[in-house]
Design an enzyme around this catalytic site. Sequence first.
Site, PDB file in Angstrom:
ATOM      1  N   PHE A 202       0.799  -1.218   0.000  1.00  0.00           N
ATOM      2  CA  PHE A 202       0.000   0.000   0.000  1.00  0.00           C
ATOM      3  C   PHE A 202       0.833   1.270   0.000  1.00  0.00           C
ATOM      4  CE2 PHE A 202       0.675  -0.550   4.615  1.00  0.00           C
ATOM      5  CZ  PHE A 202       1.001   0.743   5.000  1.00  0.00           C
TER       6      PHE A 202
ATOM      7  N   GLU B 105       9.357  -3.720  13.083  1.00  0.00           N
ATOM      8  CA  GLU B 105       9.141  -2.754  12.008  1.00  0.00           C
ATOM      9  C   GLU B 105       7.780  -2.112  12.249  1.00  0.00           C
ATOM     10  OE1 GLU B 105       9.305  -2.396   7.150  1.00  0.00           O
ATOM     11  OE2 GLU B 105       8.454  -4.212   8.037  1.00  0.00           O
TER      12      GLU B 105
ATOM     13  N   CYS C  68       9.475   1.605   3.321  1.00  0.00           N
ATOM     14  CA  CYS C  68      10.425   0.547   3.679  1.00  0.00           C
ATOM     15  C   CYS C  68      11.843   1.087   3.778  1.00  0.00           C
ATOM     16  CB  CYS C  68      10.362  -0.596   2.670  1.00  0.00           C
ATOM     17  SG  CYS C  68      10.837  -0.138   0.998  1.00  0.00           S
TER      18      CYS C  68
ATOM     19  N   GLU D 275      -5.216  -3.863  -1.473  1.00  0.00           N
ATOM     20  CA  GLU D 275      -6.639  -3.559  -1.444  1.00  0.00           C
ATOM     21  C   GLU D 275      -6.929  -2.262  -0.693  1.00  0.00           C
ATOM     22  OE1 GLU D 275      -5.772  -6.387   2.015  1.00  0.00           O
ATOM     23  OE2 GLU D 275      -5.060  -5.992  -0.024  1.00  0.00           O
TER      24      GLU D 275
ATOM     25  N   SER E 185       5.957  -6.952   4.026  1.00  0.00           N
ATOM     26  CA  SER E 185       6.605  -7.271   5.290  1.00  0.00           C
ATOM     27  C   SER E 185       7.419  -8.560   5.166  1.00  0.00           C
ATOM     28  CB  SER E 185       5.555  -7.438   6.395  1.00  0.00           C
ATOM     29  OG  SER E 185       4.771  -8.607   6.162  1.00  0.00           O
TER      30      SER E 185
ATOM     31  N   LYS F 245      -1.302  -7.461  -8.650  1.00  0.00           N
ATOM     32  CA  LYS F 245      -2.231  -7.521  -7.519  1.00  0.00           C
ATOM     33  C   LYS F 245      -1.820  -6.425  -6.554  1.00  0.00           C
ATOM     34  CE  LYS F 245      -3.178  -8.477  -3.811  1.00  0.00           C
ATOM     35  NZ  LYS F 245      -3.763  -7.577  -2.729  1.00  0.00           N
TER      36      LYS F 245
END
Length: 510
Positions: free
Chosen positions: A152, A387, A284, A179, A229, A176
């Site tokens: 995201f 994280e 990240c 969402e 992740s 993909k």
Amino acid sequence: MTSPQHITHWIAGRPWTGTAERRGDVYDPATGQVSGQVDFADTGVVDQAVGAALDAFGHWRHTSVAKRSSVLFAFRELLNARREDLAAIIVSEHGKVHSDALGEIARGLEVVEYACGIPHLLKGGYTEQASSGIDVYSLRQPLGPVAVISPFNFPAMVPMWFFPLAIAAGNTVVVKPSEKDPSAANFLAALWREAGLPDGVFNVVHGDKAAVDRLLEHPDIKAVSFVGSTPIARYVYETATRHGKRVQALGGAKNHMLVLPDADLDLAADAAVNAGFGAAGERCMAVSVLVAVDPVGDDLVERIKQRIAGLTVGPGSAPDSQMGPLVTGVHRDKVTSYLDSGVTDGAELAVDGRKHPLSDGAAESGFWLGPTLFDRVRPGMSVYDDEIFGPVLSVVRVPSYDDGLALINANPYGNGTALFTNDGGAARRFQHEVEVGMVGINVPIPVPVAYYSFGGWKSSLFGDTHAYGEDGVRFFTRGKAVTQRWLDPSPTSRGTTLNGGINLGFPTNS
């Protein structure tokens, strides 16, 4: 109040026209209100998208590299012309500020521009007369349909780390996206169609784990690119490789910024704030740990506190906002929980982001958490070990450079790191000794340019190749070596004619 927007899949060059059994809510993070509903793909829908990609591959792989490159150039021009429209979509679903959305589009465009050079990038080698009358050459060919599973935090840039090179090399793609902010992928799909990309070369399926699992297991998907992740990256890598696929799975991070006593502390403080709180820390490559070498800790913390106090937190669409909300209420609450656990573990809460004021007009119902600073953090505390993926910066104090280096190298993650110093010798030693994939020297977010490659070490990467650059070309192609000889019919030829006969010995060169 407007009704939620309907967001659906993009398959074979057009929006999907079916009826989804499941849907998910999409939020405007600045208001906390539902702004859309996205269709979730079941196994059948994923199979449709992969089938479209497989059908398109038969033609696209044989399309000349010159034609492929021209489509890439057209896509680049369209995306550059409409970057403001895409930025508005990103702001509305992710929440990041407008300038940051434009920044991620610009970095994604760099990879598109690199991929435009695919005629050069696919050049192979050639050796004439490798043996008597024999020539050898190499070439690289596409894999087939490939999957891109993106997070995201960068709904435009991260997919563009992968699909420009995949498409330029002759593959077809199924994306993909997350969402949580799915609309950017559909916007890019429509641009591809306008650029002249054949139907089925670029497809988008939305959904959750069900869609991901089908992509990982589908026999016609030849490779998977993933960013997310570390636990999910490990799952993607293990599942997809078990099903015979090539995989690059980029995982999580805990990026450390080491500040030596000789550093420009104003520069270091600016960098820590920019890298720690940009995009609300949902990067990240965000700096989440500042390692201060004695005796600069007190001075550095004070400078960071002063800068945090001046930050404007508000809607990403507001021109004066410097930091927006977090992407969802669930994620905001998870990040906020670390403020309590950090104090419980013994860290000093130097700045509490829950108390940071919002800009005028900001809706209280938005998913807000202001910039947060912990001091005197130690390994073993949750704010250090985990994280967090939010606007939380932890300061760790160490007595020496060697202690700071050891701290970084002991961390299970190895995505990015930075050193701030005016000592060239220390910088050279650091870049040689640190066990991290991307290193910045007086650069807090060392994301490589498009003609290098992005990727970490240790638990930040699963697979053998990094994203984009030369690694990207290799990942989306497979090599082939051709050894050939031809009969020369010329009566004056000095070459070697083809000799028959039986010889069961291993071939040798002459």
